[in-house]
Write a protein that holds these residues in place. Structure first.
Motif, short mmCIF file in Angstrom:
data_model
loop_
_atom_site.label_atom_id
_atom_site.label_comp_id
_atom_site.label_asym_id
_atom_site.label_seq_id
_atom_site.Cartn_x
_atom_site.Cartn_y
_atom_site.Cartn_z
N LEU A 219 0.84 -1.19 0.00
CA LEU A 219 0.00 0.00 0.00
C LEU A 219 0.88 1.24 0.00
O LEU A 219 1.77 1.37 0.85
CB LEU A 219 -0.91 0.02 1.24
N LEU A 220 0.66 2.13 -0.95
CA LEU A 220 1.33 3.42 -0.96
C LEU A 220 0.38 4.40 -0.26
O LEU A 220 -0.62 4.82 -0.85
CB LEU A 220 1.63 3.88 -2.38
N HIS A 221 0.69 4.72 0.97
CA HIS A 221 -0.16 5.60 1.77
C HIS A 221 0.26 7.03 1.50
O HIS A 221 1.28 7.50 1.98
CB HIS A 221 -0.02 5.25 3.26
N ILE A 222 -0.57 7.74 0.69
CA ILE A 222 -0.23 9.10 0.28
C ILE A 222 -0.75 10.09 1.32
O ILE A 222 -1.93 10.07 1.69
CB ILE A 222 -0.84 9.44 -1.10
N VAL A 223 0.15 10.98 1.76
CA VAL A 223 -0.18 11.96 2.80
C VAL A 223 0.08 13.35 2.26
O VAL A 223 1.10 13.58 1.59
CB VAL A 223 0.67 11.72 4.06
N ASP A 224 -0.83 14.28 2.52
CA ASP A 224 -0.59 15.68 2.18
C ASP A 224 0.43 16.22 3.18
O ASP A 224 0.10 16.52 4.33
CB ASP A 224 -1.90 16.46 2.26
#
Length: 363
Positions: A219-224
């Protein structure tokens, strides 16, 4: 309400049908709760047939609860004809109320939409079985809505899926093939953005989409990275992943939008040397190359370097090796054969050992 001239009032917390009706009478304004607002946004954002079905199912289930407690003006009897309903008239038997008729119509539509979605789910499961047999890796993008998932997806895949600076810009699952160092051809999937306290109806309706997450290898957990609430948003996403039984899947945290504050590209590894966090930008070409390398590294169980030799007639084997590994050196010999030195996952490379001329060595 009259002073600010509001036509619509949105309630943060969930409210029952009777509460909604009483508030509308008291305020003389249309009332919706947080769940209703999200459903309305989803209805406008859905583009594909699957996405529209998922949203319609969620809205129907939500509206069915409003029929029970909120539509008391329908609680009157309709006259039936003969021993039952006239075919196609929508009327029930003798003494059926309008409320009961509407409940029956909504219930029938829910069952019909559910059957259509089951076909989609069945097709996706068949595709997953095929991927499992082929050994191809699946990487899924997850994250809070508007964190930049689709923009990063476009950068990694060199694609142009819909991107806009708004909540839930992407509702429809998009899957693209991507070539990664060490592991070769893989699949990258973009999913719907999450929010805190995601309504259960939406989780259930988007079952076909969210099932992809529980079958992902990474899982690529994208965070701002520029959000002041990034820690809370990470916790919200992880809570939903837990509910989806996907919390045990390896994660790579990608803090996106580093370019907005001129932050440097950097990575953070754990004690064992595994990459855990990356600070990157969806608009930086060098970040793309670095991210692809890190994703391939995280997906690899055990990386080895191995030498193969194929005859000129073994073009397929040579092509497959290019797809499933990173080719470090390739030399064509006078007899037409080809020698390749590659780096890749040991389990994948073992498939080519019997097809290679002579005994392949680990270097």
């Amino acid at each position: 309400m009259k002073k600010i001239k509001a036509d619509l009032v949105v309630i943060e917390d969930p409210i029952s049908a009777s509460q909604e009706r009483n508030l509308e009478r008291f305020l003389s304004r249309k009332i919706i709760d947080r769940k209703g607002l999200i459903l309305d946004i989803f209805a406008k954002r859905a583009r594909t047939h699957e996405g529209k079905l998922q949203v319609e199912l969620a809205k129907l289930k939500h509206e069915s609860t409003r029929l029970v407690g909120g539509w008391t003006h329908l609680d009157r009897q309709r006259r039936g004809y003969g021993n039952g309903a006239i075919s196609g008239s929508g009327l029930g038997g003798v003494g059926e109320t309008q409320l009961e008729a509407d409940q029956r119509i909504v219930g029938a539509r829910i069952r019909r939409v559910s059957r259509q979605l089951e076909k989609v789910i069945s097709q996706r499961r068949q595709n997953r079985r095929f991927r499992a047999k082929s050994g191809i890796k699946l990487i899924a993008l997850v994250g809070y809505t508007n964190a930049g998932k689709s923009t990063l997806f476009n950068m990694l895949c060199d694609q142009s899926v819909f991107v806009k600076d708004q909540l839930f810009a992407t509702l429809d699952t998009t899957i693209r093939r991507i070539n990664l160092p060490f592991v070769g051809d893989s699949l990258l999937v973009d999913t719907v953005g999450f929010i805190s306290s995601l309504p259960p109806e939406l989780v259930a309706a988007f079952k076909a989409t969210l099932e992809e997450l529980s079958n992902a290898d990474l899982l690529l957990h994208i965070v701002d990275g520029n959000s002041s609430r990034k820690k809370q948003k990470i916790e919200d996403v992880n809570l939903i992943l837990h509910d989806l039984k996907a919390s045990d899947i390896p994660q790579l945290l990608i803090y996106n939008k580093r370019d907005l504050e001129n932050k440097p590209y950097k990575i953070e590894r754990n004690i064992g040397g595994t990459v855990q966090k990356v600070w990157a930008s969806s608009f930086n070409g060098s970040d793309r190359k670095n991210l692809l390398h890190l994703i391939g590294e995280r997906l690899s169980d055990k990386l080895v370097v191995q030498k193969f030799r194929f005859l000129s007639c073994q073009g397929k084997e040579r092509s497959d090796l290019h797809s499933f590994s990173s080719v470090l050196e390739e030399v064509f010999l006078e007899d037409g054969s080809c020698e390749l030195v590659v780096k890749g996952e040991e389990k994948l490379l073992s498939r080519f050992a019997d097809k290679s001329l002579g005994v392949s060595k680990f270097l």
